[in-house]
Design an enzyme around this catalytic site. Sequence first.
Site, PDB file in Angstrom:
ATOM      1  CB  SER A  50      -0.946  -0.004   1.196  1.00 59.16           C
ATOM      2  OG  SER A  50      -0.224  -0.237   2.398  1.00 59.16           O
ATOM      3  N   GLY A  52       5.196   3.048  -0.096  1.00 56.84           N
ATOM      4  CA  GLY A  52       6.641   2.833  -0.214  1.00 56.84           C
ATOM      5  C   GLY A  52       7.047   1.889  -1.347  1.00 56.84           C
ATOM      6  CG  PHE A  74      -2.565  -3.987   9.281  1.00 55.57           C
ATOM      7  CD1 PHE A  74      -3.928  -4.228   9.281  1.00 55.57           C
ATOM      8  CD2 PHE A  74      -1.876  -4.179  10.475  1.00 55.57           C
ATOM      9  CE1 PHE A  74      -4.590  -4.649  10.420  1.00 55.57           C
ATOM     10  CE2 PHE A  74      -2.531  -4.599  11.628  1.00 55.57           C
ATOM     11  CZ  PHE A  74      -3.889  -4.837  11.601  1.00 55.57           C
ATOM     12  CB  ALA A 112       0.989  -9.428   6.176  1.00 57.28           C
ATOM     13  CB  ALA A 140       8.255  -1.255   6.889  1.00 60.25           C
ATOM     14  CE1 TYR A 236      17.490   0.934   8.387  1.00 63.41           C
ATOM     15  CE2 TYR A 236      19.067  -0.740   7.686  1.00 63.41           C
ATOM     16  CZ  TYR A 236      17.782  -0.263   7.731  1.00 63.41           C
ATOM     17  OH  TYR A 236      16.779  -0.972   7.137  1.00 63.41           O
ATOM     18  CE  LYS A 245      15.524  -4.097   6.428  1.00 61.76           C
ATOM     19  NZ  LYS A 245      14.225  -4.566   5.859  1.00 61.76           N
ATOM     20  CG  LEU A 274      14.155   6.253  -1.961  1.00 60.61           C
ATOM     21  CD1 LEU A 274      13.450   5.283  -2.872  1.00 60.61           C
ATOM     22  CD2 LEU A 274      14.207   7.629  -2.604  1.00 60.61           C
TER      23      LEU A 274
HETATM   24  P1  NAD Z   1       6.344   1.523   4.206  1.00 56.63           P
HETATM   25  O1  NAD Z   1       6.050   1.871   5.610  1.00 56.63           O
HETATM   26  O2  NAD Z   1       6.109   2.560   3.162  1.00 56.63           O
HETATM   27  O3  NAD Z   1       5.503   0.221   3.762  1.00 56.63           O
HETATM   28  C1  NAD Z   1       5.174  -0.793   4.655  1.00 56.63           C
HETATM   29  C2  NAD Z   1       4.061  -1.666   4.103  1.00 56.63           C
HETATM   30  O4  NAD Z   1       3.845  -2.747   5.031  1.00 56.63           O
HETATM   31  C3  NAD Z   1       2.707  -0.965   3.951  1.00 56.63           C
HETATM   32  O5  NAD Z   1       2.071  -1.450   2.790  1.00 56.63           O
HETATM   33  C4  NAD Z   1       1.932  -1.442   5.181  1.00 56.63           C
HETATM   34  O6  NAD Z   1       0.516  -1.464   5.031  1.00 56.63           O
HETATM   35  C5  NAD Z   1       2.466  -2.849   5.305  1.00 56.63           C
HETATM   36  N1  NAD Z   1       2.297  -3.430   6.634  1.00 56.63           N
HETATM   37  C6  NAD Z   1       2.883  -3.060   7.804  1.00 56.63           C
HETATM   38  N2  NAD Z   1       2.481  -3.890   8.800  1.00 56.63           N
HETATM   39  C7  NAD Z   1       1.644  -4.793   8.240  1.00 56.63           C
HETATM   40  C8  NAD Z   1       0.922  -5.910   8.732  1.00 56.63           C
HETATM   41  N3  NAD Z   1       0.983  -6.289  10.013  1.00 56.63           N
HETATM   42  N4  NAD Z   1       0.150  -6.604   7.860  1.00 56.63           N
HETATM   43  C9  NAD Z   1       0.049  -6.246   6.557  1.00 56.63           C
HETATM   44  N5  NAD Z   1       0.739  -5.223   6.035  1.00 56.63           N
HETATM   45  C10 NAD Z   1       1.520  -4.501   6.863  1.00 56.63           C
HETATM   46  O7  NAD Z   1       7.840   1.034   4.210  1.00 56.63           O
HETATM   47  P2  NAD Z   1       9.005   0.931   3.116  1.00 56.63           P
HETATM   48  O8  NAD Z   1      10.023   1.956   3.445  1.00 56.63           O
HETATM   49  O9  NAD Z   1       8.470   0.822   1.745  1.00 56.63           O
HETATM   50  O10 NAD Z   1       9.642  -0.463   3.549  1.00 56.63           O
HETATM   51  C11 NAD Z   1       9.451  -1.683   2.853  1.00 56.63           C
HETATM   52  C12 NAD Z   1      10.721  -2.499   2.943  1.00 56.63           C
HETATM   53  O11 NAD Z   1      11.773  -1.800   2.271  1.00 56.63           O
HETATM   54  C13 NAD Z   1      11.223  -2.706   4.378  1.00 56.63           C
HETATM   55  O12 NAD Z   1      11.784  -4.000   4.487  1.00 56.63           O
HETATM   56  C14 NAD Z   1      12.317  -1.670   4.517  1.00 56.63           C
HETATM   57  O13 NAD Z   1      13.264  -1.989   5.500  1.00 56.63           O
HETATM   58  C15 NAD Z   1      12.901  -1.744   3.126  1.00 56.63           C
HETATM   59  N6  NAD Z   1      13.774  -0.597   2.742  1.00 56.63           N
HETATM   60  C16 NAD Z   1      13.381   0.687   2.972  1.00 56.63           C
HETATM   61  C17 NAD Z   1      14.251   1.737   2.626  1.00 56.63           C
HETATM   62  C18 NAD Z   1      13.881   3.186   2.856  1.00 56.63           C
HETATM   63  O14 NAD Z   1      14.758   4.035   2.795  1.00 56.63           O
HETATM   64  N7  NAD Z   1      12.617   3.489   3.063  1.00 56.63           N
HETATM   65  C19 NAD Z   1      15.476   1.460   2.005  1.00 56.63           C
HETATM   66  C20 NAD Z   1      15.818   0.132   1.741  1.00 56.63           C
HETATM   67  C21 NAD Z   1      14.951  -0.897   2.127  1.00 56.63           C
HETATM   68 NA    NA Z   2       6.160  -0.972   1.138  1.00 57.38          NA
END
Ligand code: NAD
Ligand code: NA
Length: 399
Positions: A50, A52, A74, A112, A140, A236, A245, A274
Site C-alpha cells: 500500500s 513505499g 494493513f 500479514a 515494514a 542502522y 536485516k 528514500l
Molecule cells: P512503508 O512503511 O512505506 O511500507 C510498509 C508496508 O507494510 C505498507 O504497505 C503497510 O501497510 C504494510 N504493513 C505493515 N504492517 C503490516 C501488517 N501487520 N500486515 C500487513 N501489512 C503490513 O515502508 P518501506 O520503506 O516501503 O519499507 C518496505 C521495505 O523496504 C522494508 O523491508 C524496509 O526496511 C525496506 N527498505 C526501505 C528503505 C527506505 O529508505 N525506506 C530502504 C531500503 C529498504
Molecule cells: Na512498502
Amino acid sequence: MIIQPRTRGFICLTAHPDGAHQAVKNQIEYVKSEDEIKNGPKKVLVIGASTGFGLSSRIAAAFGSDASTIGVFFEKPASEGKMGTAGWYNSAAFEKEAHAAGLYAKSINGDAFSDEVKKETIELIKKDLGQVDLVVYSLASPRRTHPKTGVAYASVLKPIGQPFTNKTVDFHTGVVSDITINPVENEEDIANTVAVMGGEDWKFWIEDLKAAGVLAEGVKTVAYSYIGPELTFPIYRNGTIGQAKNDLEATVPVLNDLLKDLNGKSYVSVNKALVTQSSSAIPVVPLYISLLYKVMKAKGTHEGTIEQMQRLFADRLYTDNGEVALDEAGRIRVDDWEMADDVQAEVAKLWKETTTENLSEISDIEGYRKEFFNLFGFQFDEIDYEKDANENVQVPSIE
Ligand code: NAD
Ligand code: NA
C-alpha cells in the site's frame, strides 16, 4: 470535507485521497514512459503493497509487465468523521487505475503476520489466479504478533554496545542538533526486532504458499534490505534493525532450498534510502537522506521508489539473458548509485559542514519535506486543497 496535513513528529495524522490518487497516477505514468519489462512477472503477490517500495513494486509489475496483482496491507478506510490512511487511498487509486487499464487487481486488508491472512490470500490466489510467479515481501512494521505462539513483539531502533551520538534534523523546523541514542539494554530488544523485521514471516509465507501449491514453476520471491553509509551504521546496519536485516538476508538460502524443486529463486534487494513512512522514524537518517538527495539530484542519478522498482524489475530480476546480478554476499543491489564513491564522498563532506543555518542551502531538506507530505497526498500542484476532498473512497475489491 477539506483535508489539510496534521503532523505529530514524523507521523502525519491525515491523508488526502485525491492527492494519493495523483501520487499513484504519477508513478503509473513513469512506468508507462519506460520500456515494457520484457519477460516480466505476470501474476504477482505483493505483501506490504500500500505504500513505499511495496506500492511501487505493484505498480511496476502491473503497468510495466501487464501483471495481475494481489496486494496485502494493513490500512484503515475512512469511518465516521475520521479519514482513511494514505495506504488505503493509494490502494483504492491503484485498483481503479488497474481496472481501467483492464488489469486484474484485488487486495486483502489485514495482519500479514497472521495465519488467517495467509490463508485468505491463498484462497484468493487459488480462486482467481491459480498460481503466482512473483512474491514481493515489503513489510515494514513496528510490531508483530507471532502466529504460532501469540507472543507480541515490538521492534526498537537502537545501537548495540555503545551510545551513538551524531547530527540529526527535525525536518519540519530544519533545526539540526546532536542526538545521543543509548544502546539496547538487553539481548531481548535485539531478538524482538529480529522477530518483527527479520526473515521468519517471509519464510512462513513461502512455506504456506508452497504447501498450498500456489507457487508457479520458476517462481521468484524478493524482500528488501538496506545498508547505507558508515555514518548511519551505529543506528542502522550495526544496530538492532541491521540484525533483523542480517536475519532477512540469511533467509535467502533457506528459501532457495525450499523452492528448488520448482526451479524457484529467492532474493534480497538492497534498495536506496528514500523518504517513506518507515524511514522518517529513524533518527539521523532523514538528515542523511536530505544531503543524499541534494548530491544525487545534482548528478542526475536521483531515484524515487518507482524508479528503483522499475530498475529492479527491468535490469535485475527480469533481464534479457535471465541472469540476475548479485554482490559478493548474494544480494541484488539497486543502492549502487547511492553507494557510488563520488556520491558518498560528497555526502560525507557536506555532513561535517551541516548546521541549522546552512541546511537549506547545502541539503535538499525542502525536497525531503515535500516528499514526506506527498506520502500522505499533500503538496501536489494538480490538487486544489481548498476544495472538498472525495473522502468516501473505497478499495473496489474490498468494499
Ligand atoms: P512503508 O512503511 O512505506 O511500507 C510498509 C508496508 O507494510 C505498507 O504497505 C503497510 O501497510 C504494510 N504493513 C505493515 N504492517 C503490516 C501488517 N501487520 N500486515 C500487513 N501489512 C503490513 O515502508 P518501506 O520503506 O516501503 O519499507 C518496505 C521495505 O523496504 C522494508 O523491508 C524496509 O526496511 C525496506 N527498505 C526501505 C528503505 C527506505 O529508505 N525506506 C530502504 C531500503 C529498504
Ligand atoms: Na512498502
